[in-house]
Design an enzyme around this catalytic site. Structure first.
Site, short mmCIF file in Angstrom:
data_model
loop_
_atom_site.label_atom_id
_atom_site.label_comp_id
_atom_site.label_asym_id
_atom_site.label_seq_id
_atom_site.Cartn_x
_atom_site.Cartn_y
_atom_site.Cartn_z
N ARG A 1 9.66 -32.92 11.13
CA ARG A 1 8.53 -32.67 12.03
C ARG A 1 7.76 -31.41 11.64
NH1 ARG A 1 13.03 -30.68 14.46
NH2 ARG A 1 12.87 -28.80 15.74
N HIS A 2 8.46 -30.49 10.99
CA HIS A 2 7.78 -29.25 10.58
C HIS A 2 6.81 -29.50 9.44
CE1 HIS A 2 10.43 -27.29 13.32
NE2 HIS A 2 11.49 -27.76 12.69
N MET B 1 -1.47 -6.66 5.93
CA MET B 1 -1.14 -7.54 4.79
C MET B 1 -1.07 -9.00 5.24
SD MET B 1 -0.97 -6.00 1.92
CE MET B 1 -0.36 -4.62 0.93
N ASP C 1 0.86 -1.18 0.00
CA ASP C 1 0.00 0.00 0.00
C ASP C 1 0.91 1.23 0.00
OD1 ASP C 1 0.90 0.25 2.60
OD2 ASP C 1 -1.06 0.21 3.55
N THR D 1 2.77 -1.55 9.05
CA THR D 1 3.30 -2.45 10.08
C THR D 1 3.55 -3.86 9.55
OG1 THR D 1 1.05 -3.08 10.65
CG2 THR D 1 2.06 -1.28 11.95
N GLY D 2 2.87 -4.22 8.49
CA GLY D 2 2.88 -5.60 7.98
C GLY D 2 1.72 -6.42 8.53
N ILE D 3 1.02 -5.86 9.50
CA ILE D 3 -0.06 -6.64 10.14
C ILE D 3 -1.25 -6.82 9.19
CG2 ILE D 3 -1.74 -6.67 12.04
CD1 ILE D 3 0.39 -5.12 13.70
N HIS E 1 11.12 -23.37 9.49
CA HIS E 1 10.07 -24.11 10.21
C HIS E 1 8.69 -23.99 9.58
CE1 HIS E 1 12.29 -24.51 14.35
NE2 HIS E 1 13.02 -24.91 13.33
N CYS F 1 3.09 -3.25 4.04
CA CYS F 1 2.21 -2.15 4.43
C CYS F 1 2.93 -1.43 5.57
CB CYS F 1 0.80 -2.63 4.79
SG CYS F 1 0.70 -3.76 6.20
C1 RB5 Z 1 -2.06 2.53 6.53
O1 RB5 Z 1 -2.13 3.74 7.21
C2 RB5 Z 1 -1.80 1.39 7.52
O2 RB5 Z 1 -2.92 1.18 8.31
C3 RB5 Z 1 -1.42 0.12 6.79
O3 RB5 Z 1 -0.31 0.36 5.99
C4 RB5 Z 1 -1.05 -1.08 7.62
O4 RB5 Z 1 -0.08 -0.77 8.58
C5 RB5 Z 1 -2.17 -1.88 8.16
O5 RB5 Z 1 -1.97 -2.88 8.85
#
Ligand code: RB5
Length: 150
Positions: free
Chosen positions: A132-133, A71, A8, A67-69, A98, A65
């Site tokens: 095992r993985h 995505m 993004d 934080t990467g969370i 793993h 993105c």
């Molecule tokens: C965009 O502001 C931000 O929310 C996005 O890039 C990402 O971190 C969501 O997890």
């Protein structure tokens, strides 16, 4: 090895850096955007990359993105996707050893370009350990199939 990459707006700068890194590494890379700083929604780009990997059209994916969370959440909705958020080197290595991760997710607001280069190098340079993985991945597959039947 063919790789699809997407981000993004919060990840676009690092995504462009990683495209150059992949070119240097001679890894074929399909850039699915975004291409500028305008605000976009990460699920749209997570969708584009994840469907390419899930369908087998490419071997691996990279998503960035802020934080990467976000995505990671999107990518792991797709069958056959094992997306791993790797903002450090140890996690990048373990996600391959793993978890046989097939999508690398990085937080563009967390990781600088030098660390990103090391993460990408380690991630592509580390093979799955199996054993095992592999049994554990088999259990994940069974969980996935339970949902696909519904
Ligand atoms: C965009 O502001 C931000 O929310 C996005 O890039 C990402 O971190 C969501 O997890």
């Amino acid at each position: 090895m063919r790789v699809a990459i997407g981000s993004d707006h919060a990840g676009v700068e690092l995504k462009n850096e990683i495209v150059s890194i992949l070119n240097e590494m001679k890894i074929e890379c399909i850039d699915l955007g975004t291409n500028g700083p305008q605000s976009v929604d990460y699920p749209d780009f997570g969708d584009k990359v994840s469907r390419e990997v899930s369908s087998g059209k490419v071997d691996r994916g990279i998503l960035i993105c802020g934080t990467g969370i976000g995505m990671s959440i999107v990518a792991n909705k797709f069958p056959k996707i094992r997306a791993s958020l790797c903002n450090d080197l140890f996690t990048a290595k373990m996600s391959r050893l793993h978890n046989d991760a097939n999508i690398l997710v990085i937080g563009g607001r967390i990781v600088g370009k030098d660390l990103a280069k090391e993460i990408v190098t380690v991630w592509f340079g580390t093979e799955f350990e199996g054993g095992r993985h592999a049994n554990r991945l088999g259990k994940i597959k069974l969980i996935e199939e339970r949902f696909l039947k519904k």
